[in-house]
Design a protein around this motif. Structure first.
Motif, PDB file in Angstrom:
ATOM      1  N   GLU A  75       0.809  -1.221   0.000  1.00  0.00           N
ATOM      2  CA  GLU A  75       0.000   0.000   0.000  1.00  0.00           C
ATOM      3  C   GLU A  75       0.843   1.273   0.000  1.00  0.00           C
ATOM      4  O   GLU A  75       0.334   2.354  -0.320  1.00  0.00           O
ATOM      5  CB  GLU A  75      -0.918   0.018   1.222  1.00  0.00           C
ATOM      6  CG  GLU A  75      -2.054  -0.984   1.176  1.00  0.00           C
ATOM      7  CD  GLU A  75      -1.705  -2.335   1.775  1.00  0.00           C
ATOM      8  OE1 GLU A  75      -2.639  -3.095   2.070  1.00  0.00           O
ATOM      9  OE2 GLU A  75      -0.501  -2.647   1.932  1.00  0.00           O
ATOM     10  N   VAL A  97       1.687  -7.346   1.661  1.00  0.00           N
ATOM     11  CA  VAL A  97       0.421  -6.646   1.825  1.00  0.00           C
ATOM     12  C   VAL A  97       0.112  -6.461   3.309  1.00  0.00           C
ATOM     13  O   VAL A  97       0.516  -7.274   4.156  1.00  0.00           O
ATOM     14  CB  VAL A  97      -0.710  -7.405   1.107  1.00  0.00           C
ATOM     15  CG1 VAL A  97      -1.071  -8.696   1.832  1.00  0.00           C
ATOM     16  CG2 VAL A  97      -1.941  -6.526   0.927  1.00  0.00           C
ATOM     17  N   GLY A 114       3.799  -0.297  -9.116  1.00  0.00           N
ATOM     18  CA  GLY A 114       2.795   0.353  -8.290  1.00  0.00           C
ATOM     19  C   GLY A 114       2.223   1.605  -8.939  1.00  0.00           C
ATOM     20  O   GLY A 114       1.014   1.841  -8.918  1.00  0.00           O
ATOM     21  N   GLN A 121      -1.723   2.733 -11.095  1.00  0.00           N
ATOM     22  CA  GLN A 121      -2.521   3.918 -10.807  1.00  0.00           C
ATOM     23  C   GLN A 121      -2.463   4.936 -11.939  1.00  0.00           C
ATOM     24  O   GLN A 121      -2.860   6.083 -11.767  1.00  0.00           O
ATOM     25  CB  GLN A 121      -2.032   4.560  -9.509  1.00  0.00           C
ATOM     26  CG  GLN A 121      -2.143   3.642  -8.313  1.00  0.00           C
ATOM     27  CD  GLN A 121      -1.709   4.305  -7.019  1.00  0.00           C
ATOM     28  OE1 GLN A 121      -2.133   5.415  -6.690  1.00  0.00           O
ATOM     29  NE2 GLN A 121      -0.854   3.650  -6.264  1.00  0.00           N
ATOM     30  N   THR A 173       0.847 -13.557  -0.466  1.00  0.00           N
ATOM     31  CA  THR A 173       0.186 -12.652  -1.417  1.00  0.00           C
ATOM     32  C   THR A 173       1.207 -12.009  -2.345  1.00  0.00           C
ATOM     33  O   THR A 173       2.128 -11.322  -1.908  1.00  0.00           O
ATOM     34  CB  THR A 173      -0.599 -11.559  -0.681  1.00  0.00           C
ATOM     35  OG1 THR A 173      -1.472 -12.157   0.275  1.00  0.00           O
ATOM     36  CG2 THR A 173      -1.405 -10.717  -1.664  1.00  0.00           C
ATOM     37  N   TRP A 226      -2.299  -8.657  -6.007  1.00  0.00           N
ATOM     38  CA  TRP A 226      -2.914  -7.618  -5.190  1.00  0.00           C
ATOM     39  C   TRP A 226      -3.261  -6.394  -6.042  1.00  0.00           C
ATOM     40  O   TRP A 226      -4.342  -5.824  -5.901  1.00  0.00           O
ATOM     41  CB  TRP A 226      -1.973  -7.225  -4.058  1.00  0.00           C
ATOM     42  CG  TRP A 226      -2.509  -6.112  -3.188  1.00  0.00           C
ATOM     43  CD1 TRP A 226      -3.422  -6.237  -2.189  1.00  0.00           C
ATOM     44  CD2 TRP A 226      -2.179  -4.730  -3.260  1.00  0.00           C
ATOM     45  NE1 TRP A 226      -3.685  -5.015  -1.624  1.00  0.00           N
ATOM     46  CE2 TRP A 226      -2.919  -4.058  -2.261  1.00  0.00           C
ATOM     47  CE3 TRP A 226      -1.313  -3.983  -4.064  1.00  0.00           C
ATOM     48  CZ2 TRP A 226      -2.836  -2.680  -2.060  1.00  0.00           C
ATOM     49  CZ3 TRP A 226      -1.216  -2.619  -3.860  1.00  0.00           C
ATOM     50  CH2 TRP A 226      -1.975  -1.981  -2.869  1.00  0.00           C
ATOM     51  N   LEU A 227      -2.356  -5.994  -6.922  1.00  0.00           N
ATOM     52  CA  LEU A 227      -2.625  -4.857  -7.801  1.00  0.00           C
ATOM     53  C   LEU A 227      -3.855  -5.112  -8.670  1.00  0.00           C
ATOM     54  O   LEU A 227      -4.685  -4.211  -8.867  1.00  0.00           O
ATOM     55  CB  LEU A 227      -1.413  -4.577  -8.704  1.00  0.00           C
ATOM     56  CG  LEU A 227      -0.193  -3.936  -8.043  1.00  0.00           C
ATOM     57  CD1 LEU A 227       0.965  -3.887  -9.032  1.00  0.00           C
ATOM     58  CD2 LEU A 227      -0.506  -2.544  -7.513  1.00  0.00           C
ATOM     59  N   ARG A 253      -6.428  -6.786  -7.978  1.00  0.00           N
ATOM     60  CA  ARG A 253      -7.657  -6.681  -7.182  1.00  0.00           C
ATOM     61  C   ARG A 253      -8.018  -5.241  -6.854  1.00  0.00           C
ATOM     62  O   ARG A 253      -9.140  -4.968  -6.399  1.00  0.00           O
ATOM     63  CB  ARG A 253      -7.515  -7.480  -5.890  1.00  0.00           C
ATOM     64  CG  ARG A 253      -7.382  -8.976  -6.094  1.00  0.00           C
ATOM     65  CD  ARG A 253      -7.709  -9.733  -4.814  1.00  0.00           C
ATOM     66  NE  ARG A 253      -6.772  -9.451  -3.747  1.00  0.00           N
ATOM     67  CZ  ARG A 253      -5.657 -10.149  -3.519  1.00  0.00           C
ATOM     68  NH1 ARG A 253      -5.336 -11.171  -4.309  1.00  0.00           N
ATOM     69  NH2 ARG A 253      -4.866  -9.848  -2.515  1.00  0.00           N
ATOM     70  N   GLN A 254      -7.092  -4.295  -7.055  1.00  0.00           N
ATOM     71  CA  GLN A 254      -7.373  -2.892  -6.743  1.00  0.00           C
ATOM     72  C   GLN A 254      -8.125  -2.190  -7.860  1.00  0.00           C
ATOM     73  O   GLN A 254      -8.611  -1.070  -7.675  1.00  0.00           O
ATOM     74  CB  GLN A 254      -6.062  -2.132  -6.460  1.00  0.00           C
ATOM     75  CG  GLN A 254      -5.150  -2.774  -5.432  1.00  0.00           C
ATOM     76  CD  GLN A 254      -5.875  -3.192  -4.174  1.00  0.00           C
ATOM     77  OE1 GLN A 254      -6.465  -2.361  -3.485  1.00  0.00           O
ATOM     78  NE2 GLN A 254      -5.810  -4.486  -3.853  1.00  0.00           N
ATOM     79  N   LYS A 255      -8.222  -2.818  -9.014  1.00  0.00           N
ATOM     80  CA  LYS A 255      -8.865  -2.159 -10.169  1.00  0.00           C
ATOM     81  C   LYS A 255     -10.374  -2.270 -10.081  1.00  0.00           C
ATOM     82  O   LYS A 255     -10.917  -3.157  -9.476  1.00  0.00           O
ATOM     83  CB  LYS A 255      -8.342  -2.796 -11.471  1.00  0.00           C
ATOM     84  CG  LYS A 255      -6.840  -2.586 -11.668  1.00  0.00           C
ATOM     85  CD  LYS A 255      -6.364  -3.236 -12.913  1.00  0.00           C
ATOM     86  CE  LYS A 255      -4.865  -3.043 -13.114  1.00  0.00           C
ATOM     87  NZ  LYS A 255      -4.339  -3.685 -14.325  1.00  0.00           N
TER      88      LYS A 255
END
Length: 248
Positions: free
Chosen positions: A135, A161, A199, A203, A238, A243-244, A246-248
């Motif tokens: 994060e 994570v 990362g 974004q 993880t 993980w990235l 799942r952030q979308k």
């Protein structure tokens, strides 16, 4: 078992409280917003009454060298004194992999003071050293941005994570005091440049990311392995790319 989580309303603390609660423990979130201030001592005696374990995942609200040193020295001293009075049987603190290798940085000097105070106390203890969180990739980039370019040291990193950090802290909290450091990290090793580029790309951040041999990490010079955990570290499962996604 009653477990008081100092910093229990923050990113890691709230997850630790939830995990402990799911496993049947009385997990109490302690923070200024809940009436507990470790800098002044307000509310400490009351919240620690009947507690078996204290977990400290708090952090300084300011990262200026003098502010962060004052925070960790004062907060930890007050907390350990209150724990001794309350008969707390186990103090668990979250710190950072490589702290002892990063003492050019004011932040890590303060974290080392925190750890030294814990080691010198009469309260049985465990310290969890975690690697950088997924994060915080953007925050790390922001701190090392020059114009529109992110300049990073030539070093490796093994990020994880926050959920897995909370799991490691929770395991320490319900276990016996180890009187030492337990390390945890992610499953993959990246170059710093690769980690930050991934990362930021997720974004749609167009900043240029480069390796700069002169760049420092929060004021500290890095060797290639400064930020990596040792061979006995507990590695979480993880992966960063998963993980990235799942952030979308």
């Amino acid at each position: 078992m009653k477990v008081v989580v100092i910093g229990g309303t923050g990113l890691i603390g709230s997850k630790v409280v939830a995990r402990l609660g799911e496993h049947g423990h009385e997990a109490v979130a302690a923070a200024p917003g809940t009436g507990v201030d470790t800098l002044t001592g307000d509310g400490l005696a009351e919240v620690l009454r009947g507690a078996s374990v204290v977990v400290d995942v708090s952090n300084s609200p300011s990262f200026k060298d003098e502010d962060v040193m004052d925070f960790f020295r004062t907060s930890t001293t007050n907390l350990l004194e209150a724990e001794t009075e309350a008969g707390v049987a186990h103090h668990v603190a979250l710190s950072v992999v490589g702290t002892e290798r990063l003492l050019e940085s004011g932040y890590f000097r303060a974290k080392q003071v925190q750890e030294d105070l814990i080691r010198a106390s009469d309260v049985p203890w465990s310290i969890v050293h975690a690697t950088q969180f997924f994060e915080f990739a953007k925050g790390l980039a922001d701190g090392m941005t020059d114009g529109d370019t992110v300049r990073l040291p030539d070093a490796k990193i093994q990020p994880m994570v926050s959920d897995d950090v909370a799991a490691a802290v929770g395991r320490a909290a319900v276990g016996d005091p180890v009187g030492g450091v337990v390390e945890t990290g992610g499953p993959e090793v990246f170059r710093l440049e690769e980690f930050i580029r991934m990362g930021l790309a997720a974004q749609n951040d167009a900043r240029k990311v480069v390796t700069d041999p002169q760049a420092r990490y929060w004021g500290a010079e890095l060797r290639e392995d400064t930020l990596l955990p040792g061979p006995d570290a507990h590695l979480a499962g993880t992966r960063f790319a998963d993980w990235l996604a799942r952030q979308k």
